[in-house]
Design a protein around this motif. Structure first.
Motif, mmCIF file in Angstrom:
data_model
loop_
_atom_site.group_PDB
_atom_site.id
_atom_site.type_symbol
_atom_site.label_atom_id
_atom_site.label_comp_id
_atom_site.label_asym_id
_atom_site.label_seq_id
_atom_site.Cartn_x
_atom_site.Cartn_y
_atom_site.Cartn_z
ATOM 1 N N GLU A 52 -90.497 14.525 3.986
ATOM 2 C CA GLU A 52 -89.179 13.895 3.938
ATOM 3 C C GLU A 52 -88.447 14.303 2.660
ATOM 4 O O GLU A 52 -87.261 14.651 2.695
ATOM 5 N N LYS A 68 -74.966 7.007 10.842
ATOM 6 C CA LYS A 68 -76.389 7.078 11.213
ATOM 7 C C LYS A 68 -76.659 6.429 12.564
ATOM 8 O O LYS A 68 -77.549 6.851 13.292
ATOM 9 N N SER A 72 -78.433 8.399 15.545
ATOM 10 C CA SER A 72 -79.622 7.850 16.191
ATOM 11 C C SER A 72 -79.424 7.734 17.704
ATOM 12 O O SER A 72 -80.288 8.138 18.490
ATOM 13 N N LEU A 75 -79.290 11.254 19.338
ATOM 14 C CA LEU A 75 -80.623 11.854 19.385
ATOM 15 C C LEU A 75 -81.443 11.233 20.506
ATOM 16 O O LEU A 75 -82.083 11.937 21.290
ATOM 17 N N PHE A 82 -87.445 11.995 16.876
ATOM 18 C CA PHE A 82 -87.208 11.899 15.439
ATOM 19 C C PHE A 82 -87.866 10.629 14.927
ATOM 20 O O PHE A 82 -88.109 9.703 15.687
ATOM 21 N N ASN A 83 -88.157 10.610 13.644
ATOM 22 C CA ASN A 83 -88.817 9.455 13.053
ATOM 23 C C ASN A 83 -87.754 8.551 12.443
ATOM 24 O O ASN A 83 -87.227 8.835 11.368
ATOM 25 N N SER A 84 -87.456 7.463 13.114
ATOM 26 C CA SER A 84 -86.393 6.545 12.704
ATOM 27 C C SER A 84 -86.689 5.822 11.396
ATOM 28 O O SER A 84 -85.789 5.239 10.796
ATOM 29 N N PRO A 88 -82.076 9.181 7.396
ATOM 30 C CA PRO A 88 -81.307 9.824 8.470
ATOM 31 C C PRO A 88 -80.959 11.295 8.216
ATOM 32 O O PRO A 88 -80.832 12.056 9.178
ATOM 33 N N THR A 90 -82.913 13.491 7.304
ATOM 34 C CA THR A 90 -84.035 14.274 7.830
ATOM 35 C C THR A 90 -83.973 14.412 9.349
ATOM 36 O O THR A 90 -84.580 15.319 9.903
ATOM 37 N N TRP A 91 -83.246 13.532 10.003
ATOM 38 C CA TRP A 91 -83.123 13.615 11.464
ATOM 39 C C TRP A 91 -82.377 14.883 11.862
ATOM 40 O O TRP A 91 -82.529 15.374 12.985
ATOM 41 N N ASP A 94 -84.665 17.535 12.898
ATOM 42 C CA ASP A 94 -85.146 17.365 14.273
ATOM 43 C C ASP A 94 -84.097 17.792 15.293
ATOM 44 O O ASP A 94 -84.422 18.401 16.311
#
Length: 154
Positions: A52, A68, A72, A75, A82-84, A88, A90-91, A94
């Protein structure tokens, strides 16, 4: 269901099986992939936190997440994993991974680009830089360096 900070970052395109010390897909180290199921949640969180941090470093100069919740939602609607629980920004990694070579209207995802270059070039440079950071980290902290006399420094 929201992902936790200990969720695997695996992308399903592992290159450690061909001898890479750092996976070109998820950027984890070979020993982290092999031992992932033995790691406790704290160890998994440490791996995700390192990745991250690298992604934040790389992406913050290229993009801004303006919304965000929209990101979210889009996505999720598009089936992008993606890892919530992560930042954000970092999304975006993805999203770019999942979009492959197709161009995207980032504004539709609540994102602004700070660089004026084709998204495909940005995607390639992000992947290259993330791999370089992961390899440098591995070289610095995990690779055994053999010194004269058989002593090793790790």
């Amino acid at each position: 269901m929201p992902m936790s900070r200990s969720t695997t970052p695996c992308l399903g395109i592992c290159t450690t099986t061909v001898g890479d010390l750092v996976c070109k897909g998820c950027k984890r180290f070979a020993h982290e992939i092999v031992d992932w199921n033995k790691f406790d949640s704290k160890e998994k969180e440490l791996v995700n936190s390192r990745l991250e941090g690298f992604k934040q470093l790389i992406l913050k100069d290229r993009f801004i997440v303006n919304d965000k919740d929209l990101l979210s939602s889009k996505l999720t609607d598009n089936g992008v994993r993606f890892n919530s629980s992560l930042d954000p920004i970092t999304w975006i990694f993805d999203l770019l991974r999942a979009s492959g070579a197709q161009e995207l209207n980032l504004e539709e995802f609540g994102i602004s680009a700070l660089v004026k270059e084709p998204l495909s070039s940005t995607r390639d440079s992000i992947n290259k830089e993330l791999l370089e950071l992961s390899e440098a980290h591995h070289e610095r902290y995990f690779k055994e360096i053999h010194l004269e006399g058989g002593h090793k420094n790790s």
